[in-house]
Design a protein around this motif. Structure first.
Motif, PDB file in Angstrom:
ATOM      1  N   UNK A 161      10.448   0.510   0.653  1.00  0.00           N
ATOM      2  CA  UNK A 161      11.462   0.382   0.678  1.00  0.00           C
ATOM      3  C   UNK A 161      12.705   0.810   1.649  1.00  0.00           C
ATOM      4  N   UNK A 162      11.885   1.142   2.487  1.00  0.00           N
ATOM      5  CA  UNK A 162      12.517   2.118   3.423  1.00  0.00           C
ATOM      6  C   UNK A 162      12.087   2.346   4.541  1.00  0.00           C
ATOM      7  N   UNK A 163      11.123   1.240   4.121  1.00  0.00           N
ATOM      8  CA  UNK A 163      10.615   0.647   5.851  1.00  0.00           C
ATOM      9  C   UNK A 163      10.644  -0.954   6.188  1.00  0.00           C
ATOM     10  N   UNK A 204      14.323 -13.932   2.286  1.00  0.00           N
ATOM     11  CA  UNK A 204      14.566 -12.460   3.025  1.00  0.00           C
ATOM     12  C   UNK A 204      14.797 -12.200   0.881  1.00  0.00           C
ATOM     13  N   UNK A 205      15.633 -12.318   0.483  1.00  0.00           N
ATOM     14  CA  UNK A 205      16.223 -11.997  -0.748  1.00  0.00           C
ATOM     15  C   UNK A 205      14.386 -12.085  -1.673  1.00  0.00           C
ATOM     16  N   UNK A 206      13.852 -13.108  -1.662  1.00  0.00           N
ATOM     17  CA  UNK A 206      12.552 -12.640  -2.612  1.00  0.00           C
ATOM     18  C   UNK A 206      11.719 -11.995  -2.316  1.00  0.00           C
ATOM     19  N   UNK A 207      11.843 -11.569  -1.000  1.00  0.00           N
ATOM     20  CA  UNK A 207      11.600 -10.046  -0.871  1.00  0.00           C
ATOM     21  C   UNK A 207      12.346  -8.777  -0.824  1.00  0.00           C
ATOM     22  N   UNK A 208      12.932  -8.694  -0.725  1.00  0.00           N
ATOM     23  CA  UNK A 208      14.211  -7.637  -1.051  1.00  0.00           C
ATOM     24  C   UNK A 208      13.837  -7.375  -2.077  1.00  0.00           C
ATOM     25  N   UNK A 209      14.629  -8.440  -3.170  1.00  0.00           N
ATOM     26  CA  UNK A 209      14.915  -8.009  -4.654  1.00  0.00           C
ATOM     27  C   UNK A 209      13.191  -6.684  -5.349  1.00  0.00           C
ATOM     28  N   UNK A 210      12.318  -7.471  -5.137  1.00  0.00           N
ATOM     29  CA  UNK A 210      11.732  -6.870  -5.820  1.00  0.00           C
ATOM     30  C   UNK A 210      11.065  -5.608  -5.491  1.00  0.00           C
ATOM     31  N   UNK A 211      11.345  -5.343  -3.564  1.00  0.00           N
ATOM     32  CA  UNK A 211      11.132  -4.072  -3.123  1.00  0.00           C
ATOM     33  C   UNK A 211      12.477  -2.991  -3.885  1.00  0.00           C
ATOM     34  N   UNK A 212      13.754  -3.887  -4.346  1.00  0.00           N
ATOM     35  CA  UNK A 212      14.578  -2.835  -4.757  1.00  0.00           C
ATOM     36  C   UNK A 212      14.147  -2.867  -6.220  1.00  0.00           C
ATOM     37  N   UNK A 213      13.730  -3.673  -6.708  1.00  0.00           N
ATOM     38  CA  UNK A 213      13.386  -3.396  -8.621  1.00  0.00           C
ATOM     39  C   UNK A 213      12.613  -2.196  -8.366  1.00  0.00           C
ATOM     40  N   UNK A 214      11.528  -2.471  -7.879  1.00  0.00           N
ATOM     41  CA  UNK A 214      10.201  -2.171  -7.878  1.00  0.00           C
ATOM     42  C   UNK A 214      10.731  -0.139  -7.746  1.00  0.00           C
ATOM     43  N   UNK A 215      11.888   0.237  -7.031  1.00  0.00           N
ATOM     44  CA  UNK A 215      12.103   1.459  -6.206  1.00  0.00           C
ATOM     45  C   UNK A 215      13.073   2.109  -7.374  1.00  0.00           C
ATOM     46  N   UNK A 225       0.451  -1.393  -0.247  1.00  0.00           N
ATOM     47  CA  UNK A 225      -0.044   0.119   0.498  1.00  0.00           C
ATOM     48  C   UNK A 225       0.761   1.215   0.279  1.00  0.00           C
ATOM     49  N   UNK A 226       1.985   0.894   0.191  1.00  0.00           N
ATOM     50  CA  UNK A 226       3.397   2.433   0.689  1.00  0.00           C
ATOM     51  C   UNK A 226       4.135   2.755  -1.044  1.00  0.00           C
ATOM     52  N   UNK A 227       4.137   3.727  -1.701  1.00  0.00           N
ATOM     53  CA  UNK A 227       4.684   3.825  -2.628  1.00  0.00           C
ATOM     54  C   UNK A 227       5.948   3.437  -2.433  1.00  0.00           C
ATOM     55  N   UNK A 228       7.080   3.131  -3.469  1.00  0.00           N
ATOM     56  CA  UNK A 228       8.525   2.003  -3.874  1.00  0.00           C
ATOM     57  C   UNK A 228       8.947   2.800  -3.262  1.00  0.00           C
ATOM     58  N   UNK A 276      12.877   1.188 -10.923  1.00  0.00           N
ATOM     59  CA  UNK A 276      11.885   1.258 -12.006  1.00  0.00           C
ATOM     60  C   UNK A 276      10.449   2.300 -11.505  1.00  0.00           C
ATOM     61  N   UNK A 277      10.893   2.878 -10.239  1.00  0.00           N
ATOM     62  CA  UNK A 277      10.000   4.243 -10.151  1.00  0.00           C
ATOM     63  C   UNK A 277      10.958   5.045 -10.295  1.00  0.00           C
ATOM     64  N   UNK A 278      12.283   5.148 -10.355  1.00  0.00           N
ATOM     65  CA  UNK A 278      13.279   6.446 -10.187  1.00  0.00           C
ATOM     66  C   UNK A 278      13.796   6.850  -8.936  1.00  0.00           C
TER      67      UNK A 278
END
Length: 189
Positions: free
Chosen positions: A93-95, A128-139, A86-89, A141-143
């Motif tokens: 990621x920061x949280x 852990x990486x299964x959650x982290x990598x998509x969070x990083x990728x999304x952020x 529900x949060x922006x990318x 991609x959003x610049x």
């Protein structure tokens, strides 16, 4: 098999035994976080309000207890990351990185004892990486984060930052903020 399923496979079936299992797990997590990996098993049993025999019935070795503590903590970390849709990318990621930093700070003694030969090491790392990598990728991609910033690099830096000794939690928080500021895409000047 998920981490939650692995942990559930360790839990006894009887309700009173499950309560004791969970009490020992919580007490061990607190004790390892406060006193390090060498905290006495008797101290953990006392904190949990159970006898030493009950502790050893559930966790026959210190490593078995550490693995269960680690599984529970990683499962919580992964669940936290899964709930950040529900949060922006950048906020998501920061949280999650703040939660990861807290996780590493409190679980550092356990992580330093477990090795790649542990049965829980690979599944926990993958989760852990299964959650982290998509969070990083999304952020990315959003610049929101710098190009070329990858999860593994940042997580290793956070591992190093959280393992240090600090005067207080505010100083630890400032150190983590430096890492977060370093990965963020610079705003307009």
């Amino acid at each position: 098999m998920t981490l939650a399923e692995m942990l559930e496979g360790l839990r006894p079936r009887r309700l009173d035994a499950r309560r004791n299992f969970d009490a020992v797990l919580a007490a061990a997590a607190d004790a390892f976080g406060e006193s390090g990996a060498d905290v006495g098993m008797e101290d953990i049993a006392r904190r949990a309000g159970v006898g030493v025999a009950t502790l050893y019935r559930n966790f026959p070795t210190r490593v078995a207890l550490m693995e269960a503590v680690y599984l529970a903590a990683v499962d919580e970390l992964v669940s936290f990351g899964s709930g950040s849709d529900d949060a922006d990318s950048w906020t998501a990621l920061r949280r999650w990185l703040e939660k990861f930093g807290d996780f590493m700070r409190t679980k550092h003694p356990v992580v330093s004892v477990l090795t790649e030969q542990s049965e829980v090491y690979a599944p926990a790392r993958d989760a852990i990486y299964g959650i982290a990598v998509p969070l990083f990728d999304h952020a990315r991609e959003d610049g929101q984060i710098r190009a070329g910033v990858v999860a593994d690099d940042v997580m290793r830096v956070i591992f190093a930052v959280t393992g240090g000794l600090y005067r207080d939690t505010a100083q630890r928080g400032r150190a983590l903020q430096i890492v977060l500021d370093g990965i963020r895409t610079p705003g307009p000047v």
